[in-house]
Design a protein around this motif. Structure first.
Motif, PDB file in Angstrom:
ATOM      1  N   UNK A 175     -90.314  13.067  47.948  1.00 52.49           N
ATOM      2  CA  UNK A 175     -91.129  14.277  48.026  1.00 52.49           C
ATOM      3  C   UNK A 175     -92.021  14.240  49.240  1.00 52.49           C
ATOM      4  N   UNK A 176     -92.959  15.179  49.284  1.00 51.49           N
ATOM      5  CA  UNK A 176     -93.867  15.332  50.411  1.00 51.49           C
ATOM      6  C   UNK A 176     -95.275  15.029  49.921  1.00 51.49           C
ATOM      7  N   UNK A 177     -95.727  13.803  50.113  1.00 48.41           N
ATOM      8  CA  UNK A 177     -96.997  13.324  49.593  1.00 48.41           C
ATOM      9  C   UNK A 177     -97.919  12.950  50.760  1.00 48.41           C
ATOM     10  N   UNK A 178     -98.296  13.901  51.561  1.00 47.82           N
ATOM     11  CA  UNK A 178     -99.014  13.588  52.790  1.00 47.82           C
ATOM     12  C   UNK A 178    -100.203  14.521  52.990  1.00 47.82           C
ATOM     13  N   UNK A 179    -101.307  13.928  53.423  1.00 49.76           N
ATOM     14  CA  UNK A 179    -102.464  14.690  53.863  1.00 49.76           C
ATOM     15  C   UNK A 179    -102.783  14.234  55.289  1.00 49.76           C
ATOM     16  N   UNK A 180    -103.674  14.913  55.957  1.00 53.10           N
ATOM     17  CA  UNK A 180    -104.139  14.438  57.266  1.00 53.10           C
ATOM     18  C   UNK A 180    -105.655  14.453  57.280  1.00 53.10           C
ATOM     19  N   UNK A 181    -106.229  13.533  58.047  1.00 47.18           N
ATOM     20  CA  UNK A 181    -107.677  13.468  58.223  1.00 47.18           C
ATOM     21  C   UNK A 181    -107.978  13.428  59.712  1.00 47.18           C
ATOM     22  N   UNK A 182    -109.156  13.870  60.112  1.00 47.71           N
ATOM     23  CA  UNK A 182    -109.514  13.852  61.534  1.00 47.71           C
ATOM     24  C   UNK A 182    -110.113  12.511  61.937  1.00 47.71           C
ATOM     25  N   UNK A 183    -109.842  12.100  63.172  1.00 44.99           N
ATOM     26  CA  UNK A 183    -110.473  10.902  63.717  1.00 44.99           C
ATOM     27  C   UNK A 183    -111.031  11.219  65.101  1.00 44.99           C
ATOM     28  N   UNK A 184    -112.215  10.694  65.375  1.00 47.83           N
ATOM     29  CA  UNK A 184    -112.888  10.890  66.652  1.00 47.83           C
ATOM     30  C   UNK A 184    -113.449   9.542  67.067  1.00 47.83           C
ATOM     31  N   UNK A 185    -112.763   8.851  67.963  1.00 46.78           N
ATOM     32  CA  UNK A 185    -113.166   7.508  68.381  1.00 46.78           C
ATOM     33  C   UNK A 185    -113.807   7.603  69.762  1.00 46.78           C
ATOM     34  N   UNK A 186    -115.114   7.369  69.805  1.00 47.25           N
ATOM     35  CA  UNK A 186    -115.862   7.400  71.059  1.00 47.25           C
ATOM     36  C   UNK A 186    -116.440   6.012  71.301  1.00 47.25           C
ATOM     37  N   UNK A 187    -115.897   5.311  72.265  1.00 43.09           N
ATOM     38  CA  UNK A 187    -116.297   3.938  72.533  1.00 43.09           C
ATOM     39  C   UNK A 187    -117.411   3.891  73.570  1.00 43.09           C
ATOM     40  N   UNK A 188    -118.186   2.788  73.548  1.00 46.81           N
ATOM     41  CA  UNK A 188    -119.254   2.600  74.523  1.00 46.81           C
ATOM     42  C   UNK A 188    -118.661   2.478  75.927  1.00 46.81           C
ATOM     43  N   UNK A 189    -119.435   2.817  76.955  1.00 45.29           N
ATOM     44  CA  UNK A 189    -118.903   2.809  78.337  1.00 45.29           C
ATOM     45  C   UNK A 189    -118.350   1.468  78.788  1.00 45.29           C
ATOM     46  N   UNK A 220    -113.548   9.915  53.559  1.00 46.63           N
ATOM     47  CA  UNK A 220    -114.164  10.945  52.742  1.00 46.63           C
ATOM     48  C   UNK A 220    -113.251  12.156  52.615  1.00 46.63           C
ATOM     49  N   UNK A 221    -112.333  12.329  53.574  1.00 46.56           N
ATOM     50  CA  UNK A 221    -111.425  13.478  53.571  1.00 46.56           C
ATOM     51  C   UNK A 221    -110.046  13.140  53.013  1.00 46.56           C
ATOM     52  N   UNK A 222    -109.853  11.934  52.503  1.00 47.96           N
ATOM     53  CA  UNK A 222    -108.516  11.506  52.074  1.00 47.96           C
ATOM     54  C   UNK A 222    -107.874  12.440  51.051  1.00 47.96           C
ATOM     55  N   UNK A 223    -108.645  12.881  50.061  1.00 47.44           N
ATOM     56  CA  UNK A 223    -108.089  13.699  48.987  1.00 47.44           C
ATOM     57  C   UNK A 223    -108.376  15.185  49.174  1.00 47.44           C
ATOM     58  N   UNK A 224    -108.912  15.548  50.319  1.00 42.78           N
ATOM     59  CA  UNK A 224    -109.231  16.952  50.600  1.00 42.78           C
ATOM     60  C   UNK A 224    -108.061  17.586  51.352  1.00 42.78           C
ATOM     61  N   UNK A 225    -107.319  18.444  50.681  1.00 45.17           N
ATOM     62  CA  UNK A 225    -106.139  19.069  51.273  1.00 45.17           C
ATOM     63  C   UNK A 225    -106.482  19.764  52.580  1.00 45.17           C
ATOM     64  N   UNK A 226    -105.845  19.304  53.658  1.00 40.24           N
ATOM     65  CA  UNK A 226    -106.242  19.783  54.989  1.00 40.24           C
ATOM     66  C   UNK A 226    -106.010  21.279  55.173  1.00 40.24           C
TER      67      UNK A 226
END
Length: 504
Positions: A334-348, A368-374
């Motif tokens: 089946x189709x058991x997939x969600x998506x979550x956002x990632x924002x990786x900002x590293x130090x200079x 925190x967004x794992x179970x929140x349907x995108x």
């Protein structure tokens, strides 16, 4: 396990046969009140019922070599038992064959199900297609023509019998609505076990882990209905979208003024091994001694490469995660997939320990967004955009008998995409090292992607050579159960980024 196009898999010559499920004579579809998942509904609404090639750019699948002699009767029974076991393979939409129906944009699709005993299997021998290139071309054409979320069966199988070696190749291809990346990975051993049981006259294994995808859909829709504009997952997404003007992130170097959603040229595709097993094990040891898992190193290296190659301070993308919230769906198709956002900002200064810790913090916060349907979240936020840039990571060692899968030449497959603005990466900790697959617009110079991958590889190797801090040994590789439950540093969908409508 590479994630490639069918054309990149060298099918050995042999006798080709297609296999499809059919409804037995006198049997009928029965209405089922359980809904489809949110992403399934969106997938159907984005499908043109009049498209003569509904599978073009949309199907996914698996190919492998069965280590047993071919017997047509045994294989037919195997395919029948497989459909009988998985309710999702015996499910379709009401009126899905109505060519006048343009979409389900204004209505909720009605689920139809047939009984397990009402499935039969039809064989279609293709006697004039025996050479490798012709087999690939024939299958690619057939899958584009016949696979659709609006027309059952939503899955098509093929076998290529190799008389000289007394074995056969198996292709399983499906519309995304009935298969996700984890399904692609586990179907190899499932069909192998079913075929062996049939051939030996033994009963097939029963398990509570073959749960119905329709039951999952009911769970997912209830979770989606509970979301509100002020709940924490939606607020997390809102902050993420606010960072890009309310739009989903792009792989910025590939976006130009002339970029369009659809291109007449197929996307470029790259699949290669970036690190040998020896080099990868050095990296793993180094990051483990720093208290991190390999997944954290991979995402950190991507962010470093994005900055070094193109000058962007932040790596912003969507990340697919597995959403099999209960063990009853562990082995389901089946189709058991969600998506979550990632924002990786590293130090200079890109200090190794600081960079790894920043990435781990980012990945943990995203949970925190794992179970929140995108799709529902975007509706609540008034965002009509679609995913264009995604990253997926899998440590193949969480999969059962992964070494056996490798020995069977197991490959997961994706259809050629014709997007003009999408970029997706699939990174795998394989048995023989670190492998990466990507697709990107044909207008984006391949030499630029090569530069990016070289910087990613360089960043990974730097983890092994940086001075070691005085910290304890980090956690071990997570189990498959931990991955599916979202435990550990990150929970990514094994093998792929299966989304709709981006069709990654």
């Amino acid at each position: 396990m590479d994630y490639t196009h069918l054309s990149e898999f060298a099918v050995r010559p042999g006798a080709l046969t297609l296999w499809r499920a059919e409804l037995a004579a006198g049997a009928a579809w029965v209405t089922d009140e359980r809904p489809f998942t949110s992403v399934h509904v969106r997938h159907c609404r984005d499908t043109d019922a009049t498209d003569p090639r509904p599978g073009r750019g949309r199907w996914i699948g698996t190919i492998f070599e069965m280590d047993a002699p071919f017997d047509a009767a045994h294989w037919s029974e195997t395919v029948r038992l497989w459909h009988a076991r998985h309710e999702g393979l015996r499910t379709t939409l009401a009126s899905c064959g109505d060519t006048e129906l343009a979409s389900y944009r204004d209505t909720e699709p009605e689920r139809l199900i047939c009984a397990a005993a009402d499935v039969t299997v039809a064989a279609e021998p293709v006697p004039d297609v025996t050479e490798s290139r012709h087999i690939n071309e024939y299958l690619t054409d057939a899958l584009e023509l016949r696979l659709s979320p609006l027309r059952w069966p939503h899955c098509l199988l093929a076998t290529v019998e190799h008389a000289e070696t007394a074995d056969f190749t198996v292709l399983v291809a499906a519309d995304h609505s009935v298969m996700d990346a984890y399904s692609q990975a586990i179907v190899i051993l499932e069909l192998r076990a079913l075929y062996a049981a049939v051939a030996q006259g033994e009963p097939v294994r029963e398990s509570p882990t073959f749960g119905s995808s329709a039951d999952f859909a009911q769970w997912e829709r209830s979770m989606a209905a509970a979301l509100t504009p002020e709940c924490e997952p939606v607020r997390y997404w809102r902050r993420f979208l606010d960072g890009s003007g309310g739009m989903l992130p792009r792989f910025e170097p590939a976006i130009t003024a002339s970029s369009t959603a659809v291109s007449h040229r197929p996307q470029e595709s790259v699949s290669r091994k970036l690190l040998s097993l020896t080099d990868l094990e050095r990296v793993e040891q180094a990051v483990t001694e720093r208290g991190h898992r390999l997944s954290v190193a991979v995402f950190t290296a991507l962010a470093i490469a994005y900055r070094r190659t193109f000058g962007y301070i932040s790596l912003r993308a969507i990340m697919p995660i597995a959403t099999r919230p209960d063990l009853r769906w562990l082995e389901s198709m089946g189709w058991f997939v969600n998506v979550v956002p990632i924002d990786i900002t590293l130090a200079p200064d890109l200090d190794v320990d600081s960079a790894l810790e920043t990435t781990r913090t980012t990945l943990r916060r995203s949970k925190v967004a794992n179970d929140a349907t995108w799709t529902r979240v975007l509706e609540l936020l008034g965002c009509t955009d679609r995913p264009r840039f995604g990253v997926s990571f899998l440590d193949i060692r969480v999969l059962p008998d992964y070494e056996l899968v490798e020995s069977l030449r197991g490959h997961t497959l994706r259809a050629e995409s014709y997007s003009g603005d999408e970029v997706f990466f699939w990174i795998v900790r394989a048995a023989d090292g670190l492998r990466l697959s990507t697709r990107f617009p044909a207008s984006f110079p391949a030499v630029e992607m090569d530069r990016f991958l070289a910087e990613f590889t360089r960043a990974m190797l730097e983890f092994a050579h940086a001075p070691q801090p005085k910290v304890g040994i980090g956690p071990a590789i997570p189990s498959a159960t931990q991955v599916l439950r979202g435990e550990g540093d990150t929970a990514v969908d094994p093998g792929s980024a299966p989304l709709a409508p981006a069709r990654v």
